[in-house]
Motif scaffolding. Structure first.
Motif, PDB file in Angstrom:
ATOM      1  N   GLY A 239      13.760  15.948  16.603  1.00 35.37           N
ATOM      2  CA  GLY A 239      13.503  16.613  17.876  1.00 35.37           C
ATOM      3  C   GLY A 239      14.108  17.996  17.973  1.00 35.37           C
ATOM      4  N   ASP A 240      14.257  18.692  16.861  1.00 34.69           N
ATOM      5  CA  ASP A 240      14.893  20.010  16.842  1.00 34.69           C
ATOM      6  C   ASP A 240      13.857  21.051  16.423  1.00 34.69           C
ATOM      7  OD1 ASP A 240      16.432  22.294  16.399  1.00 34.69           O
ATOM      8  OD2 ASP A 240      18.184  21.117  15.771  1.00 34.69           O
ATOM      9  N   ARG A 241      13.351  21.802  17.392  1.00 34.99           N
ATOM     10  CA  ARG A 241      12.317  22.781  17.080  1.00 34.99           C
ATOM     11  C   ARG A 241      12.889  23.990  16.345  1.00 34.99           C
ATOM     12  NH1 ARG A 241      11.233  24.682  23.310  1.00 34.99           N
ATOM     13  NH2 ARG A 241      13.095  25.969  23.576  1.00 34.99           N
ATOM     14  N   VAL A 242      14.169  24.313  16.585  1.00 34.98           N
ATOM     15  CA  VAL A 242      14.784  25.437  15.882  1.00 34.98           C
ATOM     16  C   VAL A 242      14.912  25.123  14.400  1.00 34.98           C
ATOM     17  CG1 VAL A 242      16.844  26.875  15.674  1.00 34.98           C
ATOM     18  CG2 VAL A 242      16.006  26.221  17.944  1.00 34.98           C
ATOM     19  N   ALA A 243      15.346  23.894  14.077  1.00 34.97           N
ATOM     20  CA  ALA A 243      15.442  23.504  12.670  1.00 34.97           C
ATOM     21  C   ALA A 243      14.061  23.488  12.021  1.00 34.97           C
ATOM     22  CB  ALA A 243      16.089  22.125  12.552  1.00 34.97           C
ATOM     23  N   ALA A 244      13.051  23.046  12.766  1.00 33.43           N
ATOM     24  CA  ALA A 244      11.691  23.062  12.233  1.00 33.43           C
ATOM     25  C   ALA A 244      11.247  24.498  11.952  1.00 33.43           C
ATOM     26  CB  ALA A 244      10.727  22.389  13.214  1.00 33.43           C
ATOM     27  N   ALA A 245      11.583  25.419  12.858  1.00 33.34           N
ATOM     28  CA  ALA A 245      11.223  26.820  12.648  1.00 33.34           C
ATOM     29  C   ALA A 245      11.973  27.404  11.454  1.00 33.34           C
ATOM     30  CB  ALA A 245      11.532  27.632  13.910  1.00 33.34           C
ATOM     31  N   GLN A 246      13.232  27.012  11.269  1.00 28.52           N
ATOM     32  CA  GLN A 246      13.993  27.505  10.125  1.00 28.52           C
ATOM     33  C   GLN A 246      13.387  27.026   8.806  1.00 28.52           C
ATOM     34  OE1 GLN A 246      17.706  25.907  11.480  1.00 28.52           O
ATOM     35  NE2 GLN A 246      18.446  27.887  12.240  1.00 28.52           N
ATOM     36  N   LEU A 247      13.012  25.754   8.758  1.00 26.24           N
ATOM     37  CA  LEU A 247      12.353  25.237   7.554  1.00 26.24           C
ATOM     38  C   LEU A 247      11.004  25.918   7.336  1.00 26.24           C
ATOM     39  CD1 LEU A 247      13.117  21.409   7.867  1.00 26.24           C
ATOM     40  CD2 LEU A 247      14.045  22.986   6.167  1.00 26.24           C
ATOM     41  N   ALA A 248      10.294  26.165   8.429  1.00 24.34           N
ATOM     42  CA  ALA A 248       9.003  26.843   8.311  1.00 24.34           C
ATOM     43  C   ALA A 248       9.169  28.248   7.745  1.00 24.34           C
ATOM     44  CB  ALA A 248       8.315  26.893   9.675  1.00 24.34           C
ATOM     45  N   LEU A 249      10.247  28.919   8.137  1.00 23.10           N
ATOM     46  CA  LEU A 249      10.481  30.271   7.631  1.00 23.10           C
ATOM     47  C   LEU A 249      10.791  30.244   6.134  1.00 23.10           C
ATOM     48  CD1 LEU A 249      10.562  33.146   8.787  1.00 23.10           C
ATOM     49  CD2 LEU A 249      13.047  32.935   8.919  1.00 23.10           C
ATOM     50  N   VAL A 250      11.542  29.244   5.686  1.00 27.69           N
ATOM     51  CA  VAL A 250      11.801  29.123   4.249  1.00 27.69           C
ATOM     52  C   VAL A 250      10.506  28.836   3.500  1.00 27.69           C
ATOM     53  CG1 VAL A 250      13.107  27.891   2.478  1.00 27.69           C
ATOM     54  CG2 VAL A 250      14.155  28.326   4.697  1.00 27.69           C
ATOM     55  N   LEU A 251       9.651  27.980   4.084  1.00 25.07           N
ATOM     56  CA  LEU A 251       8.355  27.715   3.454  1.00 25.07           C
ATOM     57  C   LEU A 251       7.518  28.982   3.349  1.00 25.07           C
ATOM     58  CD1 LEU A 251       6.262  25.809   2.293  1.00 25.07           C
ATOM     59  CD2 LEU A 251       5.616  25.160   4.615  1.00 25.07           C
ATOM     60  N   LEU A 252       7.602  29.820   4.372  1.00 23.98           N
ATOM     61  CA  LEU A 252       6.884  31.095   4.315  1.00 23.98           C
ATOM     62  C   LEU A 252       7.392  31.959   3.170  1.00 23.98           C
ATOM     63  CD1 LEU A 252       6.411  32.286   8.011  1.00 23.98           C
ATOM     64  CD2 LEU A 252       4.663  31.717   6.351  1.00 23.98           C
ATOM     65  N   ALA A 253       8.686  31.857   2.875  1.00 22.69           N
ATOM     66  CA  ALA A 253       9.233  32.607   1.746  1.00 22.69           C
ATOM     67  C   ALA A 253       8.569  32.163   0.440  1.00 22.69           C
ATOM     68  CB  ALA A 253      10.745  32.414   1.665  1.00 22.69           C
ATOM     69  N   PHE A 254       8.279  30.873   0.315  1.00 24.60           N
ATOM     70  CA  PHE A 254       7.570  30.388  -0.866  1.00 24.60           C
ATOM     71  C   PHE A 254       6.150  30.951  -0.917  1.00 24.60           C
ATOM     72  CE2 PHE A 254      10.987  27.354  -1.172  1.00 24.60           C
ATOM     73  CZ  PHE A 254      11.050  27.042  -2.528  1.00 24.60           C
ATOM     74  N   VAL A 255       5.491  31.000   0.235  1.00 21.33           N
ATOM     75  CA  VAL A 255       4.139  31.560   0.276  1.00 21.33           C
ATOM     76  C   VAL A 255       4.159  33.032  -0.131  1.00 21.33           C
ATOM     77  CG1 VAL A 255       2.192  32.116   1.778  1.00 21.33           C
ATOM     78  CG2 VAL A 255       3.370  29.924   2.020  1.00 21.33           C
ATOM     79  N   VAL A 256       5.129  33.780   0.388  1.00 23.79           N
ATOM     80  CA  VAL A 256       5.258  35.192   0.020  1.00 23.79           C
ATOM     81  C   VAL A 256       5.513  35.321  -1.475  1.00 23.79           C
ATOM     82  CG1 VAL A 256       6.674  37.261   0.314  1.00 23.79           C
ATOM     83  CG2 VAL A 256       6.022  35.905   2.307  1.00 23.79           C
ATOM     84  N   ALA A 257       6.328  34.422  -2.030  1.00 27.17           N
ATOM     85  CA  ALA A 257       6.597  34.458  -3.468  1.00 27.17           C
ATOM     86  C   ALA A 257       5.332  34.216  -4.272  1.00 27.17           C
ATOM     87  CB  ALA A 257       7.663  33.418  -3.825  1.00 27.17           C
ATOM     88  N   VAL A 258       4.484  33.302  -3.797  1.00 28.75           N
ATOM     89  CA  VAL A 258       3.222  33.038  -4.491  1.00 28.75           C
ATOM     90  C   VAL A 258       2.323  34.272  -4.449  1.00 28.75           C
ATOM     91  CG1 VAL A 258       1.077  31.707  -4.381  1.00 28.75           C
ATOM     92  CG2 VAL A 258       3.268  30.545  -4.166  1.00 28.75           C
TER      93      VAL A 258
END
Length: 549
Positions: A239-258
């Motif tokens: 139930g933590d939307r901030v933690a979800a957003a933080q994980l989403a931002l790290v996932l975006l870093a993987f997309v940028v790396a690709v």
């Protein structure tokens, strides 16, 4: 006699393009801002100390496995059908794209049922050799390696299609020059064709990796700890939307790396064909063992990626299938088509306006809008869902409070309580596909048509409606079809953003498979595959028409 002043073109198309770009960028901005807003950080600290390392390692290994797998299968298949002549080559040339119709999470469910202990494979082995459970070892498909294999089987057509086009566009004269210098066909492939096709291959691998990063159904079912599963767990379990957003931002870093990998792989290289031979590329005839090897090389990915799982789905659906097939199934189909159809119509309408704005208003603003709209496809559905749900939920509560104060009646959640937020998320994710299809259609219309229409006194809107729209019917149909099929298969965003008691074929398939009711899930899964076959058939026809003689 002075000429009449030129009428200023209305900017409404430009404003629509800018608005569309802002709507696509909004989820990304929302994710970025919520990383630094509120919250105690306890959830993130807990994730960082326990599972974050597993997320990073699993994602890296998964991408490495999928990247190598799709490159090997796609390039190998493309080389066989473009440079060799063997029995069935013409049929394999278009049939090898069929696995794209099979969602990765569907093939994962099918093969799990096929290879599990009570499945047909192990049951047949025990019956044939009289084995018991302790007498033999059988590999478990529900592992990270198994997930990489599932993705490889359904995503290799991305590399195959781009590599095939690259091999065909490189004239046969280049290969003949290599042969005249004493290179064998295989060495000519390694030293000439492969380097020249490298940008196309890198683009196909990048597309496959972005699809892998965006997946939720396969990795969740196989219990592979990736950022997508982590985002879902942080949002719903913790139930933590901030933690979800933080994980989403790290996932975006993987997309940028690709994306960076794809750009670096191109390396600014440009290859120009100077042989003036674009057609009639010679193929090496194969016979005997070599011909049999080529046939096997094409049959294996086609059977493993489409024919076998489709046949197993059909058998399960006909023999057992969903016990609730009937009214419940048609409700699921209606829900899926409602979301997919609404998104497709909006996507085509926006794509027409965005594409025409770029045609009329050539400048940095429209170029910027085009690039931002293109970001949507690179964003995983889970990231878009988090980025949309956070601000839309706040807007819902604010509107409900305002309407309640004004009328004394609380209307409930207007956006997240309906399919509006879900359609918005899907539109952000798949608008790129529609824009690309419309841009391609507009590119085939000469600018002289615009000049002629304007000379007859037609406005910009009238020119679009009376001249371009009739000529863009095919492109608009293709754009709508692509978006419709993609939304039908979309799982992460649908799971997160669907209204209460609103299920689709994709969520029904996932729910039943998660409960280990694989045979019941076959009915909904087969329906998704059948719908996905429509664009594949059109693509196959296009490949067959454009086949080199």
């Amino acid at each position: 006699m002075s000429s009449a002043p030129t009428r200023r073109r209305p900017p409404w198309l430009l404003w629509i393009a800018v608005l569309a770009a802002l709507l696509v960028a909004a989820p990304l901005v929302s994710v970025g801002t919520h990383v630094f807003s509120g919250g105690t950080g306890d959830t993130w600290a807990h994730l960082a100390s326990t599972v974050l390392g597993d997320y990073v390692a699993s994602t890296l290994w998964l991408c490495a496995g999928v990247g190598l797998g799709v490159a090997a299968l796609g390039v190998g298949a493309a080389w066989l059908v473009t440079r060799h002549e063997f029995p069935g080559r013409a049929s394999f040339e278009w049939a090898l794209v069929l696995p794209l119709a099979m969602p990765s999470y569907v093939i994962a469910y099918v093969y799990t049922d096929f290879f599990q202990y009570v499945g047909p494979v192990q049951t047949a082995l025990r019956a044939a050799f009289g084995w018991r459970k302790a007498d033999y070892w059988f590999p478990d498909v529900r592992t990270l390696g198994g997930a990489a294999l599932m993705f490889t089987l359904v995503l290799y057509p991305y590399v195959y299609m781009l590599a095939r086009t690259a091999f065909l566009e490189r004239a046969g004269g280049m290969i003949e020059v290599g042969r005249s210098l004493g290179l064998s066909p295989f060495r000519a492939f390694l030293r000439l064709s492969l380097p020249m096709a490298r940008p196309a291959i890198a683009g196909g691998v990048a597309l496959a990796l972005m699809e892998t990063l965006a997946d939720y159904g396969t990795v969740s079912y196989f219990a592979v700890q990736t950022f997508t599963t982590g985002i879902y767990r942080a949002w719903f379990s913790l139930g933590d939307r901030v933690a979800a957003a933080q994980l989403a931002l790290v996932l975006l870093a993987f997309v940028v790396a690709v994306l960076a990998f794809e750009r670096v792989s191109r390396g600014g290289r440009r290859y120009h064909d100077t042989t003036l031979r674009q057609r009639g590329n010679p193929r090496v005839p194969l016979a005997g063992v070599k011909a049999a090897g080529a046939v096997i090389g094409c049959v294996l990915p086609l059977v493993a990626g489409f024919l076998l799982p489709a046949g197993l789905l059909l058998r399960m659906a006909l023999t057992e299938g969903d016990a609730q097939f009937g009214e419940r199934f048609f409700v699921l189909a209606r829900n899926s088509m409602l979301v997919a159809g609404t998104t497709a119509l909006l996507a085509v309408a926006l794509a027409l306006l965005i594409g025409y704005a770029a045609r009329i208003h050539r400048g940095p603003v429209t170029r910027w809008a085009h690039r931002v709209v293109g970001l949507g496809y690179a964003l995983p559905g889970s990231v878009i869902a988090v980025g949309v749900l956070i601000p839309v939920t706040r807007l819902d509560h604010a509107l409900a409070a305002l309407i309640g104060e004004l009328t004394g009646h609380t209307p409930g959640l207007l956006f997240t309580g309906s399919i509006a937020a879900l359609v918005y998320a899907c539109l952000v994710r798949y608008l790129t596909a529609a824009v690309q299809a419309i841009d391609e259609g507009l590119g085939r219309i000469t600018p002289n048509m615009d000049h002629a229409a304007r000379s007859l006194g037609l406005s910009v809107g009238q020119t679009l409606r009376r001249v371009h729209l009739p000529m863009l019917r095919g492109s608009a149909l293709t754009a709508g079809l692509l978006v419709f099929i993609d939304v039908m298969k979309e799982l992460p965003a649908t799971l997160v953003m669907r209204p209460f008691n609103f299920d689709t074929l994709a969520t029904q398939t996932y729910t039943l498979a998660s409960d280990e009711r694989l045979t019941e899930a076959s009915t909904a899964a087969l329906a998704i595959v059948v719908v996905g076959l429509v664009p594949m058939v059109l693509l196959c026809r296009s490949i067959a028409k454009g086949r080199s003689a």
